[in-house]
Structure formats: structure tokens, C-alpha cells
Write a protein that holds these residues in place. Structure first.
Motif, short mmCIF file in Angstrom:
data_model
loop_
_atom_site.label_atom_id
_atom_site.label_comp_id
_atom_site.label_asym_id
_atom_site.label_seq_id
_atom_site.Cartn_x
_atom_site.Cartn_y
_atom_site.Cartn_z
N ILE A 151 76.68 53.11 18.63
CA ILE A 151 76.76 52.66 20.02
C ILE A 151 78.18 52.84 20.55
CG2 ILE A 151 76.64 50.63 21.52
CD1 ILE A 151 74.37 49.58 19.78
N LEU A 152 79.16 52.39 19.80
CA LEU A 152 80.55 52.52 20.24
C LEU A 152 80.95 53.98 20.37
CD1 LEU A 152 82.43 49.71 18.24
CD2 LEU A 152 81.05 49.55 20.31
N GLU A 153 80.56 54.80 19.39
CA GLU A 153 80.93 56.21 19.44
C GLU A 153 80.25 56.94 20.60
OE1 GLU A 153 81.95 57.03 14.71
OE2 GLU A 153 79.99 57.61 15.50
N SER A 154 79.05 56.52 20.96
CA SER A 154 78.36 57.13 22.09
C SER A 154 79.07 56.80 23.40
CB SER A 154 76.90 56.65 22.16
OG SER A 154 76.17 57.09 21.03
N ILE A 155 79.50 55.55 23.52
CA ILE A 155 80.22 55.14 24.73
C ILE A 155 81.55 55.86 24.83
CG2 ILE A 155 81.35 53.18 25.88
CD1 ILE A 155 79.20 51.39 24.59
N LEU A 157 69.54 56.08 17.78
CA LEU A 157 69.54 54.94 18.70
C LEU A 157 68.32 55.05 19.61
CD1 LEU A 157 73.31 54.75 19.81
CD2 LEU A 157 72.15 53.36 18.07
N HIS A 158 67.66 53.91 19.81
CA HIS A 158 66.43 53.89 20.60
C HIS A 158 66.59 52.94 21.79
CE1 HIS A 158 63.98 55.71 17.25
NE2 HIS A 158 64.96 55.16 16.55
N GLY A 159 66.91 53.46 22.96
CA GLY A 159 66.84 52.69 24.20
C GLY A 159 67.68 51.43 24.22
N ILE A 160 68.96 51.54 23.93
CA ILE A 160 69.85 50.38 23.92
C ILE A 160 70.32 50.09 25.35
CG2 ILE A 160 71.93 49.36 22.91
CD1 ILE A 160 69.71 50.21 20.90
N TRP A 201 72.85 64.47 20.36
CA TRP A 201 72.46 64.48 21.77
C TRP A 201 72.28 63.06 22.25
CZ3 TRP A 201 72.74 68.81 24.55
CH2 TRP A 201 72.71 70.04 23.87
N ARG A 202 73.02 62.72 23.31
CA ARG A 202 72.97 61.36 23.83
C ARG A 202 72.16 61.32 25.12
NH1 ARG A 202 77.94 59.40 26.73
NH2 ARG A 202 76.57 59.80 28.51
N GLY A 203 71.32 60.31 25.26
CA GLY A 203 70.56 60.11 26.48
C GLY A 203 70.84 58.75 27.06
N GLY A 204 70.32 58.48 28.26
CA GLY A 204 70.55 57.21 28.91
C GLY A 204 71.71 57.28 29.89
N GLU A 205 72.10 56.12 30.38
CA GLU A 205 73.15 56.08 31.40
C GLU A 205 74.21 55.06 31.05
OE1 GLU A 205 72.94 54.24 35.65
OE2 GLU A 205 72.35 56.36 35.85
N ILE A 206 75.46 55.45 31.29
CA ILE A 206 76.60 54.55 31.13
C ILE A 206 77.28 54.43 32.49
CG2 ILE A 206 78.87 54.24 30.04
CD1 ILE A 206 77.79 55.83 27.64
N LEU A 214 70.19 53.73 26.26
CA LEU A 214 71.02 54.65 25.47
C LEU A 214 70.25 55.14 24.25
CD1 LEU A 214 73.88 55.89 24.96
CD2 LEU A 214 74.37 53.84 23.59
N THR A 215 70.18 56.46 24.09
CA THR A 215 69.56 57.06 22.91
C THR A 215 70.55 58.02 22.28
OG1 THR A 215 68.59 58.87 24.18
CG2 THR A 215 67.24 56.89 23.88
N LEU A 216 70.35 58.27 20.99
CA LEU A 216 71.18 59.24 20.27
C LEU A 216 70.32 59.94 19.24
CD1 LEU A 216 74.05 60.42 19.75
CD2 LEU A 216 74.31 58.66 17.97
N ASP A 217 70.28 61.27 19.32
CA ASP A 217 69.58 62.09 18.33
C ASP A 217 70.61 62.83 17.48
OD1 ASP A 217 67.03 61.40 19.31
OD2 ASP A 217 67.22 62.89 20.92
N THR A 218 70.51 62.69 16.17
CA THR A 218 71.47 63.31 15.26
C THR A 218 70.75 64.26 14.31
OG1 THR A 218 71.29 61.42 13.75
CG2 THR A 218 73.07 61.37 15.37
#
Length: 548
Positions: free
Chosen positions: A338-342, A312-315, A349-354, A298-302
Motif C-alpha cells: 500500500i505504501l509503495e503504491s502511494i 492488493l484488492h480494492g483498498i 500494475w496499479r489501479g484505483g485512484e489517489i 487501490l489494486t496492485l497486480d504483480t
């Protein structure tokens, strides 16, 4: 002989001597313990509101140079006692003595003239004015009795700030300061009144860990100068670290007053709530549950003032059915993100997979999360969790209105039944489901927020600081609720800044530092020291090197 400040009758009372020079900062106060001189005394103080006893025969004494913690649940009488001592409430039974003088304050100004200042939890500053303006508001030095002497006021403000050892500019606009800096301005304002007795109401409730550390140093410094401090807080660890003595109120009565060395954390909790603290005996049961949520890379670019940055870097982690996964770390580590991304509310911009139940999903909004069985109890219940002017019923029913509606019409009877069931299930203390949310205590407001999401029957519950700003009794109830929900099979993720709470609640702990995941601890290996080592600045770089 009589001396008056407001309506104060002196019995050979003597005024406090000027503060001594500053001593070494960071040591626990000892002046009060050494001198033993009582500077403030409440003798059998009682106070009623509309026939309801808020205080009953409360005795309380404060010694010069000590930090005396005042603790108790919401409604225990702490605020009432503080307001009596600060001159806010003037109608009460019993007696107040200040440095041997029997005091009968007619208002706050009388208490200030007697050397008593109170710093409320909700800061009382004018954002658009400067620091110096706020410190001397209503008491500005004048030239010829007509014009404000701005230079003199700034110099006086600078001396006060220098005394506190802070680098805030006296001409800075208060709106531009952090909350912790604003708290220090309030302390400087109290010192400008020549306060010898300082009452601090939940001073750290909105502060970061580093800001708390700065505040603690200043509290110890003031105590070493001879200032007597009444300190109220729900955070038992900071009281154990900071206070010389503790007084606990329960149901308007004084339960105990003791030296800090005579009381354990458990003893304080038992005194506050009248029962032993809750303990977790859940063992390893949750480890056998099926994986309900998995997060991969999980990544997040703000977008910030200086452009885009990676928050967030690769959670990566997994959450099992019936498990409580804690997320620890310092303020700004990325826990809330993390919680807000989920949940689909993170900005950027969010990356990764849920994946939920092993199926990859796209969550772009709370509506998507709701349909997938994900619920988020946000950190700020008043701003983002509740409609304060709406009823309990409307708040609880809000996320479920669409599901309960028929032909586009609200099902009011079903909404009332749902709200009544949640109020009963969560033991919300209220006059009824029609009561306005704003009229509830903090703990009961939090139960309503949790209740509105439980009403959606989620499979995954995300809790961001679920006990912030509520008393220890309400915390215990929230803890029991979390354990009960996990036992029913919910997967729960909890973010909390309180380490003992994190250790109590969590089956496993994911630790964050500067937007990176630095480790996952099992219940058996998790200690406060282990969490703090992983959360400390510098661990993010280590985690990055390890990953590469």
C-alpha cells in the motif's frame, strides 16, 4: 584436581548430564525454576573500550533449563556481556564460572568446549553449502582421517533436525531456505557442539509471526531438556511470554534481575530507559482535520514465478491532516505494498485512484511523490533508506539537493545548515554531520532517514516499520517525534508488526488480510484481539463476500 577446557580451572565442578527425552512442546520452561542449579555465573564483570566503561561490576547468573532474558537499550552492555560469556572478548575484570568451574576463555573454541554456544543476530552460515555442511563446518567426520564422511554427516544432521522437530532436508542448500529456517540451522549447529548453554542474540528480528512461533516452541523444548538459554530481544511482549527471568542492563550496569511474574511491561521499559513509557493522550483531535490523502479502490497486480497475481484488492481509506493512520496485518498481508503504491515504487500494475487535498494525482515515481509532498521511510533503512558509506550531511541533503542547487551547482553551505538543523531537531547522537551513517546506532540511523524526508517538508509521511531493530529508548523518541509531527499537521501512515506499538500510535487502524482490507478500527474500538481477528487468515474471504 584440575580439569581444563581452554584455560578453565575446576573446583570440584561436575559436567552436565545428558539431555532428558523430549517433553511436551509449547509449555513454558520450568526445569531451571525447579532445579535452581546455577550453570553460568558472571561475578562483578567489568569491561572497558578505550577507557570507556562498557560494563561495570555486572552480576549475572543462569540456571539449568531456564530462559533468562537479557534486555537493555543499545549501548547498555548486552552485547559486551554476551561476547565475554561466549569467549569473544577475553580481556575483562571479574570472574566467569561454568558449572562451578572458574573459566578464563582464550577464544570462542574454549567456550564451545565448555558447552557454550552463541547464535548472533547476523547469521553465520555459508549460503552455497548444504545444511549438513554448515552444521559441521570445520568439524566434519572423516574416513581414515582424510576424507569427509558425507553420509555419516548427513545422518547426524538429520538426527539434530529431528530433535528440533523440523522438516528441513539436511542436503538442502542454505541459500534456498527462508530466514526462519536458517535460524533453526544455527540452533542445530549449536546443538552439534553439545551446547548446554545457548546464547541467542535478537533471534526474531527478521522472522515472520509464524516463524517466531516455531522458534518459541523450540526454545521451550530445549529448556525442558535442560539447556540453559540467554535470550536478548527488544520485543518486550515475546520476553514476557517466553522468559522465566529478566535481567536489565542500563549504561553498563545491572539495574534489575527478577522473575518474569514480578515485572510488568511498563516496569521493564522504565528499568531500561530510566523513565516511564510514553503514552498517547491525543484523543480525537485528529478527527477534525481536513482530508489530505484519499485512496479509492487501490489494486496492485504483480508478476511472480507463476505469472501475474493480484496483490492488493480494492483498498480504500482517507487520511486527515494531523492524523496517524495505522495499517495492521500479518506478514504478506499487503501493508508495505500500500505504501509503495502511494509513493510510486510498487512493482507491477496499479489501479484505483489517489487524491491529495481532493485532487486526483498520478504518482509513477518517487520524484512525483516528492513534488506532491509525499515522503516514504522504507522498512529496510540499510538497503533502501541510507547510503551507509556517506556522511549524515549527504544522506539528509540527498532528496533536497536539486531544490537547493543554483545553476546546477550544489549549495554545500545550505546542505550543511539543513543537516545540522535536522540533527538538532531529531536529537541524533553523533560526533557531527560529517560522521559516516554506518557508524551510527540503529535508532540514530532511523532518525537520519526520517530527517532526510522531513527536510523536504512533506504533507504526508509514510512510515514502514519505523522502529524495527532499534532499542526501546530510541523507540520512545520515535514515538514522540511521530506525535509531534502529527500535532504540526502532517498526515501520517504507519505500518508496524508490533501490536502494542500499532495501538499506541494510531488514531485509526486499517487491518489487512491476504491483500484485502478487512476493517478500519477507531482508537476506542481497537484492541489486540480486535486487530488479530480481522488479520487472521480467512478474513479476506469474508471481506470479499461482504463487499459483494
Amino acid at each position: 584436581m584440575e580439569t581444563r577446557f581452554g584455560a578453565v580451572k575446576a573446583r570440584e565442578g561436575r559436567r552436565a548430564s545428558p539431555p532428558s527425552p523430549l517433553v511436551e512442546i509449547g509449555k513454558k520452561s520450568a526445569a531451571g525454576a525447579h532445579s535452581g542449579e546455577v550453570v553460568l555465573l558472571a561475578d562483578r564483570v567489568s569491561k572497558s573500550f578505550a577507557g570507556v566503561k562498557a560494563l561495570q561490576d555486572v552480576d549475572f547468573d543462569l540456571r539449568r533449563g531456564e530462559v533468562h532474558a537479557l534486555m537493555g537499550e543499545n549501548g547498555a552492555g548486552k552485547s559486551t556481556l554476551m561476547k565475554i560469556l561466549a569467549g569473544v572478548h577475553t580481556d575483562y575484570q571479574g570472574a566467569i564460572l561454568v558449572e562451578g568451574c572458574t573459566a578464563s576463555f582464550t577464544g570462542v573454541r574454549d567456550a564451545e568446549n565448555a558447552g557454550i554456544a552463541i547464535i548472533h543476530q547476523e547469521l553465520n552460515l555459508v549460503p552455497e553449502l548444504s545444511v549438513a555442511d554448515n552444521i559441521f563446518l570445520g568439524r566434519e567426520p572423516l574416513i581414515g582421517g582424510m576424507l569427509i564422511d558425507g553420509r555419516r554427516m548427513v545422518r547426524a544432521a538429520e538426527r539434530l533436525l529431528q530433535r528440533l522437530g523440523v522438516t528441513i532436508a539436511a542436503e538442502s542448500r542454505v541459500a534456498e531456505l527462508r530466514v526462519g529456517e536458517q535460524q533453526l540451522v544455527e540452533i542445530a549447529k549449536a546443538l552439534s557442539l553439545n551446547a548446554r548453554i545457548l546464547i541467542m542474540d535478537e533471534p526474531t528480528s527478521a522472522l515472520s509471526s509464524s516463524e517466531c512461533g516455531t522458534l518459541f516452541k523450540i526454545v521451550r523444548q530445549l529448556a525442558s531438556e535442560g539447556v540453559a538459554i540467554i535470550y536478548t530481544s527488544h520485543r518486550i511482549e515475546e520476553v514476557l511470554d517466553l522468559a522465566d527471568r529478566v535481567t536489565v542492563l542500563r549504561d553498563g550496569r545491572r539495574v534489575v534481575t527478577a522473575s518474569i511474574g514480578e515485572l510488568s511491561r511498563g516496569a521493564i521499559i522504565s528499568a531500561m530507559v530510566g523513565r516511564d513509557m510514553i503514552a498517547s493522550d491525543r484523543g480525537t483531535v485528529a478527527q477534525n482535520g481536513a482530508i489530505v490523502l484519499s485512496v479509492s479502490d487501490l489494486t496492485l497486480d504483480t508478476l511472480g514465478p507463476h505469472g501475474w497475481k493480484r496483490t492488493l484488492h480494492g483498498i480504500s481509506f482517507e487520511l486527515r491532516r494531523g492524523e496517524v493512520l495505522g495499517i495492521g496485518g500479518l506478514l504478506g498481508a499487503g501493508r508495505t505494498e500500500i505504501l509503495e503504491s502511494i509513493f510510486g515504487v510498487a512493482r507491477g500494475w496499479r489501479g484505483g485512484e489517489i487524491a491529495i487535498d481532493g485532487v486526483a494525482v498520478e504518482i509513477g515515481s518517487p520524484a512525483d511523490a516528492y513534488r506532491l509532498g509525499v515522503a516514504l521511510v522504507s522498512e529496510d533503512r540499510k538497503e533502501r533508506g541510507l547510503h551507509l558509506t556517506a556522511s549524515i550531511c549527504d544522506n539528509i541533503a540527498l532528496p533536497s539537493i536539486s531544490a537547493m542547487s543554483r545553476f546546477g551547482l550544489r549549495a554545500f553551505a545550505a546542505e550543511r545548515a539543513l543537516a545540522a538543523e535536522m540533527v538538532r531537531r531529531l536529537s541524533v547522537r553523533c560526533t557531527g554531520i560529517s560522521q559516516q551513517a554506518a557508524a551510527l546506532s540503529g535508532g540514530n540511523q532511523q532518525k537520519v532517514v526520517i530527517g532526510k524526508w522531513l527536510a523536504t517538508e512533506p504533507r504526508i509521511l509514510l512510515l514502514d516499520e519505523p522502529t524495527r531493530g532499534i532499542d526501546i529508548g530510541a523507540k520512545q523518541e520515535i514515538y514522540r517525534l511521530i506525535f509531534d509531527l502529527a500535532a504540526q499537521g502532517l498526515g501520517i501512515v504507519v505500518v508496524t508488526s508490533e501490536l502494542p506499538e500499532l495501538l499506541l500510535l494510531s488514531d485509526r487502524i486499517l487491518v489487512m488480510c491476504e491483500g484485502r482490507q478487512t476493517g478500519i478500527l477507531s482508537r476506542e474500538s481497537a484492541t489486540q484481539e480486535a486487530v488479530m481477528r480481522l488479520a487472521a487468515p480467512g478474513m479476506a474471504a469474508w471481506a470479499q463476500e461482504t463487499a459483494s
